[in-house]
Scaffold this active site. Structure first.
Site, PDB file in Angstrom:
ATOM      1  N   ARG A  43      45.585  40.957  44.183  1.00 54.37           N
ATOM      2  CA  ARG A  43      44.721  41.469  43.134  1.00 54.37           C
ATOM      3  C   ARG A  43      44.213  42.884  43.440  1.00 54.37           C
ATOM      4  O   ARG A  43      43.870  43.637  42.536  1.00 54.37           O
ATOM      5  CB  ARG A  43      43.545  40.497  43.022  1.00 54.37           C
ATOM      6  CG  ARG A  43      42.602  40.793  41.981  1.00 54.37           C
ATOM      7  CD  ARG A  43      41.720  39.607  41.756  1.00 54.37           C
ATOM      8  NE  ARG A  43      42.381  38.580  40.971  1.00 54.37           N
ATOM      9  CZ  ARG A  43      41.742  37.525  40.472  1.00 54.37           C
ATOM     10  NH1 ARG A  43      40.461  37.378  40.689  1.00 54.37           N
ATOM     11  NH2 ARG A  43      42.392  36.634  39.768  1.00 54.37           N
TER      12      ARG A  43
ATOM     13  N   GLU B 108      37.776  40.592  45.252  1.00 56.85           N
ATOM     14  CA  GLU B 108      38.680  41.192  46.228  1.00 56.85           C
ATOM     15  C   GLU B 108      38.802  42.707  46.042  1.00 56.85           C
ATOM     16  O   GLU B 108      38.886  43.452  47.021  1.00 56.85           O
ATOM     17  CB  GLU B 108      40.068  40.537  46.139  1.00 56.85           C
ATOM     18  CG  GLU B 108      40.116  39.100  46.672  1.00 56.85           C
ATOM     19  CD  GLU B 108      39.571  38.047  45.719  1.00 56.85           C
ATOM     20  OE1 GLU B 108      39.250  38.368  44.563  1.00 56.85           O
ATOM     21  OE2 GLU B 108      39.464  36.869  46.132  1.00 56.85           O
TER      22      GLU B 108
ATOM     23  N   LYS C 198      27.963  19.385  42.539  1.00 57.86           N
ATOM     24  CA  LYS C 198      29.266  19.312  43.196  1.00 57.86           C
ATOM     25  C   LYS C 198      29.305  18.067  44.084  1.00 57.86           C
ATOM     26  O   LYS C 198      28.348  17.786  44.793  1.00 57.86           O
ATOM     27  CB  LYS C 198      29.439  20.583  44.045  1.00 57.86           C
ATOM     28  CG  LYS C 198      30.829  21.121  44.051  1.00 57.86           C
ATOM     29  CD  LYS C 198      30.894  22.548  44.537  1.00 57.86           C
ATOM     30  CE  LYS C 198      32.336  22.942  44.721  1.00 57.86           C
ATOM     31  NZ  LYS C 198      32.513  24.369  44.922  1.00 57.86           N
TER      32      LYS C 198
HETATM   33  C1  LIG Z   1      41.000  35.488  43.405  1.00 54.38           C
HETATM   34  C2  LIG Z   1      40.558  34.263  44.158  1.00 54.38           C
HETATM   35  N1  LIG Z   1      39.806  34.409  45.262  1.00 54.38           N
HETATM   36  C3  LIG Z   1      39.406  33.312  45.943  1.00 54.38           C
HETATM   37  C4  LIG Z   1      39.755  32.070  45.522  1.00 54.38           C
HETATM   38  C5  LIG Z   1      39.372  30.842  46.332  1.00 54.38           C
HETATM   39  N2  LIG Z   1      38.507  29.958  45.562  1.00 54.38           N
HETATM   40  C6  LIG Z   1      38.968  28.854  44.959  1.00 54.38           C
HETATM   41  S1  LIG Z   1      37.805  28.020  44.151  1.00 54.38           S
HETATM   42  C7  LIG Z   1      36.613  29.097  44.660  1.00 54.38           C
HETATM   43  C8  LIG Z   1      35.188  28.880  44.288  1.00 54.38           C
HETATM   44  C9  LIG Z   1      35.037  28.574  42.848  1.00 54.38           C
HETATM   45  O1  LIG Z   1      33.695  28.356  42.579  1.00 54.38           O
HETATM   46  P1  LIG Z   1      33.262  28.026  41.106  1.00 54.38           P
HETATM   47  O2  LIG Z   1      34.068  28.843  40.147  1.00 54.38           O
HETATM   48  O3  LIG Z   1      31.798  28.161  41.006  1.00 54.38           O
HETATM   49  O4  LIG Z   1      33.733  26.532  40.907  1.00 54.38           O
HETATM   50  P2  LIG Z   1      33.278  25.219  41.679  1.00 54.38           P
HETATM   51  O5  LIG Z   1      34.327  24.961  42.718  1.00 54.38           O
HETATM   52  O6  LIG Z   1      31.945  25.459  42.292  1.00 54.38           O
HETATM   53  O7  LIG Z   1      33.267  24.182  40.644  1.00 54.38           O
HETATM   54  C10 LIG Z   1      37.157  30.107  45.438  1.00 54.38           C
HETATM   55  C11 LIG Z   1      36.398  31.192  46.063  1.00 54.38           C
HETATM   56  C12 LIG Z   1      40.546  31.977  44.371  1.00 54.38           C
HETATM   57  N3  LIG Z   1      40.966  30.811  43.905  1.00 54.38           N
HETATM   58  N4  LIG Z   1      40.917  33.086  43.704  1.00 54.38           N
END
Ligand SMILES: Cc1ncc(C[n+]2csc(CCOP(=O)(O)OP(=O)(O)O)c2C)c(N)n1
Length: 642
Positions: A406, A378, A291
């Site tokens: 959700r 959630e 990242k």
């Molecule tokens: C239902 C929901 N909860 C929380 C989030 C907030 N959120 C956005 S991106 C993310 C982390 C995503 O991590 P990953 O899928 O590993 O992708 P990366 O950013 O590390 O590439 C979170 C928790 C969301 N988008 N949707």
């Protein structure tokens, strides 16, 4: 990263020649790394100016290039989980210009959106949907007898989501052909949590597994007819089960596992993706990425650089507000919760992968035993809280308004129905302007108001937030507090932080002819509106801070409505079924026909935009529009009575 970035557009850039994925395919393999470097510069340049999800996008530059080298969108379908990492995909699918104003009014969305481009097979913004959607597309393809490829691109944190695991459980029973790319960078927004995160880490570092697997794989792939031989090896491996090493979790779900793959090595990515494309079984590619790659500050601070506002591209310093900016609601919430949880060990805080976004990181740092990050889960967070509450604990679930959607059934079925004392803190209620429709917290008043027993509050300032937190924790049932993103009002504190009497409103400005009933941050708008009505039209306008959307202060409302010419409601949420609807219902049930003018967000999905001010203006909610709307209603009423 260079200290000064090239101006846009630089004529010698490959990136400026890329109008569609076909152009990516036309590049020589030696040009690809140069294009990757240009893409990184561009990503840094535009996000430094507009803000955005820089860290995730810097991590998937080579992966996205390789995907577009091997597959052909829009015929083939890419489904990105969350879709916050889709900027590179946008750059390769003709949206260089749109990306200049990403997340701003008139610019590209910060997520993928079916209406933005035919290359965006599925819109998202919430996590955990990619695998299900991709499986649906693959199954539709099988039913229709067409032969396009479907690729789901999931982050490691997507596997903390129930939906992803539900989809995983259905892959082999639904289709024979699906490519799943697991983009593993070990980070959610914060560091990824839970058993699957640990498992992935072991999988990517288990040398025995990888060596045996990798060597045999490469051996077969290197032979003439190697693909067929490789299939045989896989079949044999499946049948001998765990002869060499334990098969991966994904193989237990019936997917072929390939990896770990270096997510920054274009050759390795392309070779493996080609293999996956030609495999006639569902396959998961475990791709390891970093990242924030290419920006030192983002590599050093992956959480901060997951997504942020404008920053200095050379130093990585985030641009902050002017000196004296009051603290954010998130900071106040975090600080108050630490205070309360330190004094009462029954109080625990729960977040779904958003410790810093919600302010619960303060609890994690001060009282770690009373803090839980359950991942992007959630529904689990809510039922987990319900379980804790049955045992005498006082859980505080801090989830953004939009993500709590959700868990509606869990709120209703697991918490409210059993009358459990769970406090819900709905952060980002109201607009999340740059993120747009997937992230606005405009629906919570409507979706919570129908839940029996729900106590629903919204503070007009930071002190009321503190009081409401105490009120919720003192209440023996489910309570919800909604508050917006960003800075508090900076109002001087009251002498004491009292627990509020349930369902009691507060008169902020006396006035009997027109009474403005506002909730939360809309109280400030109501006060300004009342001033204008008084000054411009000599209307005796009163303002009430409802404080509670449920239970409503019916006594005060009915008494005022019996005398008033007009009741105006103001809410930072959809008017359909929201706070104003509750006012209307109360008057109707009491047989009062006092007119009600409801001011709030219309029954549409609100796009992204540069600021709350711009979006309010675009939807007829600028202060001047509110005034005009009330004046017009009063004029209509006068016309009827004249
Ligand atoms: C239902 C929901 N909860 C929380 C989030 C907030 N959120 C956005 S991106 C993310 C982390 C995503 O991590 P990953 O899928 O590993 O992708 P990366 O950013 O590390 O590439 C979170 C928790 C969301 N988008 N949707």
């Amino acid at each position: 990263m260079p200290a000064s970035l090239p101006p846009f557009p630089s004529t010698s850039r490959l990136l400026d020649l890329i109008r569609s994925p076909d152009d990516v395919k036309g590049l020589s393999s030696t040009q690809l790394p140069a294009l990757a470097a240009e893409i990184r510069e561009e990503l840094i340049r535009v996000t430094a100016r507009n803000g955005g999800h820089i860290g995730p996008n810097l991590g998937v530059v080579e992966l996205t290039l390789a995907l577009h080298r091997v597959f052909s969108t829009p015929r083939d379908k890419f489904v990105f989980d969350v879709a916050h990492q889709g900027y590179v995909h946008k750059l390769l699918t003709g949206r260089l210009a749109g990306l200049q104003k990403v997340r701003q009014t008139g610019g590209a969305s910060g997520f993928l959106n079916r209406s933005e481009s035919p290359h965006d097979a599925f819109g998202a913004g919430h996590a955990g949907t990619a695998l299900s959607a991709a499986l649906g597309m693959a199954t539709a393809r099988d039913l229709k007898g067409t032969d396009e490829h479907v690729v789901a691109l999931c982050g490691d944190a997507a596997f903390t989501c129930g939906i992803t695991l539900e989809a995983l459980n259905n892959v082999v029973s639904s289709t024979k052909r699906l490519v799943v790319v697991l983009n593993d960078n070990e980070w959610s927004i914060a560091r990824n949590v839970g058993a699957i995160a640990k498992y992935l880490n072991r999988l990517s570092t288990n040398r025995t597994y990888n060596k045996v697997y990798h060597d045999v794989e490469q051996f077969f792939l290197g032979l003439p007819g190697g693909r067929d031989m490789n299939r045989l090896w896989n079949k044999w491996k499946r049948e001998t089960k765990d002869f060499f090493v334990e098969s991966s979790l994904f193989e237990k779900f019936g997917l072929r596992y390939l990896g770990p793959i270096d997510g920054h090595n274009l050759d390795e990515l392309i070779k493996n993706l080609e293999f996956a494309r030609d495999t006639d079984t569902p396959i998961l590619l475990h791709v390891i990425t970093e990242k924030g790659r290419g920006l030192d500050a983002a590599r050093a601070h992956p959480e901060k650089f997951h997504g942020l506002g404008a920053f200095d591209p050379t130093t990585g310093e985030a641009k902050s507000g002017p000196p004296g900016t009051p603290p954010s609601y998130q900071d106040v919430f975090g600080r108050e919760l630490v205070r309360l949880a330190t004094a009462d060990s029954r109080i625990v805080g729960i977040t779904g992968a958003m410790p810093s976004g919600t302010g619960l990181n303060q609890l994690a740092a001060s009282v770690p035993r009373q803090f839980f990050d359950v991942g992007i889960a959630e529904e689990h967070a809510v039922v987990f809280a319900a379980g804790l509450a049955t045992q005498g604990l006082r859980p505080v679930v801090a989830i953004y308004s939009t993500f709590l959607q959700r868990a509606f059934d869990n709120i209703l079925h697991d918490v409210a129905l059993q009358n459990l004392p769970v406090t819900f803190c709905l952060d980002r209620a109201g607009l999340s302007p740059n993120d747009g429709a997937t992230h606005h917290g405009l629906f919570d008043l409507a979706y919570l108001r129908c839940v029996p027993r729900a106590v629903i509050m919204a503070p007009r300032d930071e002190h009321q937030l503190a009081a409401m937190l105490r009120t919720a924790l003192a209440h023996d049932g489910p309570a919800f507090i909604r508050y917006p993103r960003g800075s508090c009002t900076g109002t001087p504190p009251p002498p004491e932080c009292a627990i509020l009497p349930l369902g009691r409103a507060e008169i902020l400005r006396p006035g009997r002819d027109v009474v403005l009933w506002a909730i939360g941050t809309m109280c400030a708008d109501a006060l300004a509106l009342a001033d204008q009505l008084h000054t411009l039209d000599q209307v005796d306008a009163g303002v009430v801070d409802a404080r509670f959307a449920k239970p409503l202060d019916c006594e005060l409302l009915l008494a005022q409505a019996a005398e008033a010419r007009l009741i105006v409601t103001l809410e930072d949420g959809v008017v359909t079924g929201g706070f104003g609807s509750g006012v209307l219902e109360t008057l109707s049930a009491a047989g009062l026909n006092t007119p009600v003018e409801r001011l709030g967000w219309p029954d549409v999905f609100v796009d992204h935009g540069s600021s709350v001010t711009e979006l309010r203006a675009a939807h007829g909610l600028a202060p001047a529009d509110l005034l005009r709307q009330v004046q017009a209603r009063l004029a209509r009423l006068e016309a009827v009575t004249a």
